[in-house]
Design an enzyme around this catalytic site. Structure first.
Site, PDB file in Angstrom:
ATOM      1  N   GLU A   7       0.827  -1.195   0.000  1.00  0.00           N
ATOM      2  CA  GLU A   7       0.000   0.000   0.000  1.00  0.00           C
ATOM      3  C   GLU A   7       0.866   1.252   0.000  1.00  0.00           C
ATOM      4  O   GLU A   7       1.845   1.350   0.741  1.00  0.00           O
ATOM      5  CB  GLU A   7      -0.987   0.012   1.169  1.00  0.00           C
ATOM      6  CG  GLU A   7      -0.406  -0.049   2.549  1.00  0.00           C
ATOM      7  CD  GLU A   7      -1.489  -0.055   3.642  1.00  0.00           C
ATOM      8  OE1 GLU A   7      -2.617  -0.512   3.371  1.00  0.00           O
ATOM      9  OE2 GLU A   7      -1.178   0.397   4.756  1.00  0.00           O
ATOM     10  N   CYS A   8       0.535   2.179  -0.877  1.00  0.00           N
ATOM     11  CA  CYS A   8       1.153   3.491  -0.975  1.00  0.00           C
ATOM     12  C   CYS A   8       2.666   3.385  -1.198  1.00  0.00           C
ATOM     13  O   CYS A   8       3.099   3.089  -2.306  1.00  0.00           O
ATOM     14  CB  CYS A   8       0.808   4.335   0.236  1.00  0.00           C
ATOM     15  SG  CYS A   8       0.965   6.123  -0.058  1.00  0.00           S
TER      16      CYS A   8
END
Length: 463
Positions: free
Chosen positions: A334-335
């Site tokens: 994520e991210c």
């Protein structure tokens, strides 16, 4: 009892006051101090935990639920001597701006705990009473236990402020003078994380001294002592607020944890362990290979753009990740984790560095901040989601991808369902990669699916 530290608005000193309070309390007491942070923040909780020695817990009813917030608070404050929550933005500022959903006030009502309100006293004297009165009466369901006067300029200034507040019968719990001796450096996503600050011990020492001298401890301590919250929180039906795991495979998941990858919710890490998954820390900056015998990979957010040169230099680690993913290892990124799996990262100085090259795109830093809650509707099956799943998450980044997937992972809506955003995310091999940060607390089925996928796929891997 416990308290929530709230500000009249953003930028009035909530974090400084909270850290000074925690540091002074830690210095004067050997007892457990449990801290909480309202909202989806990752960095402020790092500072809390550095001081208290305990994981800070996020209280976010959008990423989780109202019931989860209550249960989390009860669980972690019940065995602590003191409990303190740091608010978010202004006291009544919520997720949309039209109501106070997910605001500090919302959490104060859910937990039935009083608010300590920080007032910015710069450039004001008697008007401070009107501000305090307005906050005190705006929502009668909120108990404001007292105020902390910040940025007080002189003894005469303090005298005027004190006289103005006398008629409100509102206790002054602390006074902080204007000062520049304590500065916590920041950059494009907020404060610089604790792991990067060699000067942090001395800063915390100064914060402890500030807290010891600026607060009225005779008034504060009775508020800080943790006790069993109101019956609405501890009633039997609320025992179901945190869903119990339904599967218990004994597997190992490699989790990237170093200066580049540090954005993890403490509850998420706990839930992995409660479900029988052992998280094995490793560093994409300094370790030359993945840990042995792992069955899945977990890359959280962080600052890969700041450490892009170091990540690029560790070619052995990048190759190790690439081989594992190509062989079918389930991976959640994520991210910052998504950025690491890209072909390259281009930093703020327009320098470009090679990354893992699983996703055929470049993560390029820019001035535009993407920020807000997202409802993500799954468009593809992945190790985390099934087509049609609707989950809540949060975006917070200044990078953008030069190419998007022709089969995006998510369709995105804002907290207001009429707001939509471009589809995003990647599903490739057994990778789930997205800019959306997820809290598993009230979405445990996502974690169950990831662990089950890792367990069922391990026998097929040939690294």
């Amino acid at each position: 009892m416990s308290i929530i530290i709230a500000g009249e608005r953003s930028g009035v000193g909530k974090t400084t006051v909270t850290l000074a309070l925690l540091a002074a309390l830690k210095a004067r007491s050997p007892h457990r101090i449990q801290s909480f942070k309202v909202g989806p923040d990752y960095i402020d909780p790092m500072f809390h935990s550095y001081i208290t020695g305990l994981p800070c817990r996020n209280l976010d009813p959008v990423l989780t639920s109202e019931n989860y917030v209550q249960s989390c608070f009860t669980k972690h404050s019940s065995n602590a001597a003191y409990a303190i929550a740091e608010g978010v933005m202004g006291l009544f500022d919520g997720a949309t701006g039209r109501d106070d959903t997910a605001s500090t006030a919302h959490i104060a009502r859910l937990l039935n705990v009083p608010v300590v309100l920080i007032l910015n006293c710069a450039s004001t004297s008697r008007s401070i009473a009107a501000i305090a009165h307005g906050y005190r009466t705006f929502d009668p369901r909120i108990e404001i236990a007292g105020v902390v006067l910040n940025r007080v300029g002189s003894d005469r200034h303090l005298e005027l402020l004190t006289q103005a507040l006398e008629g409100l019968n509102l206790p002054i719990l602390g006074v902080l003078r204007r000062q520049s001796e304590i500065t916590i450096p920041d950059r494009h996503l907020g404060l610089i994380p604790t792991a990067e600050m060699a000067s942090l011990p001395s800063i915390i020492e100064r914060l402890a001294h500030l807290g010891e001298t600026c607060f009225d401890w005779d008034k504060l301590l009775p508020l800080l002592k943790s006790s069993n919250p109101a019956s609405v929180i501890s009633s039997p039906k609320n025992d179901k607020f945190i869903t119990k795991p339904t599967i218990k495979p004994q597997i190992k998941i490699a989790i990237a944890q170093d200066q580049a990858f540090s954005f993890y919710y403490a509850d998420n890490l706990d839930l992995f362990a409660e479900m029988g998954a052992e998280l094995i820390p490793w560093s994409p900056i300094s370790d030359v290979a993945l840990p042995d015998h792992v069955q899945g990979l977990y890359f959280g957010g962080g600052f890969p753009e700041v450490f892009a040169a170091e990540l690029a230099a560790n070619e052995q680690a990048r190759n190790s990740v690439q081989r594992a993913i190509a062989a079918g290892m389930p991976t959640y990124a994520e991210c910052g984790g998504l950025m690491y799996l890209c072909d390259r990262i281009t930093n703020f100085e327009d320098a470009t560095f090679p990354m893992v090259n699983i996703l055929p795109t470049v993560a390029k830093m820019g001035k535009r901040l993407t920020l807000g809650y997202r409802q993500a509707i799954a468009l593809q099956d992945s190790p985390l989601v099934k087509i049609g799943d609707r989950i809540w998450g949060h975006e917070f980044h200044r990078s953008a991808l030069t190419e998007t997937s022709d089969r995006p992972l998510y369709a995105l809506q804002g907290y207001d369902s009429h707001l939509s955003y471009p589809a995003e995310g990647w599903q490739k091999h057994q990778v789930h990669a997205s800019y959306v940060h997820v809290h598993f607390g009230a979405q445990l089925h996502l974690l169950e699916r990831f662990i089950a996928t890792a367990a069922s796929n391990y026998s097929l891997l040939k690294l």
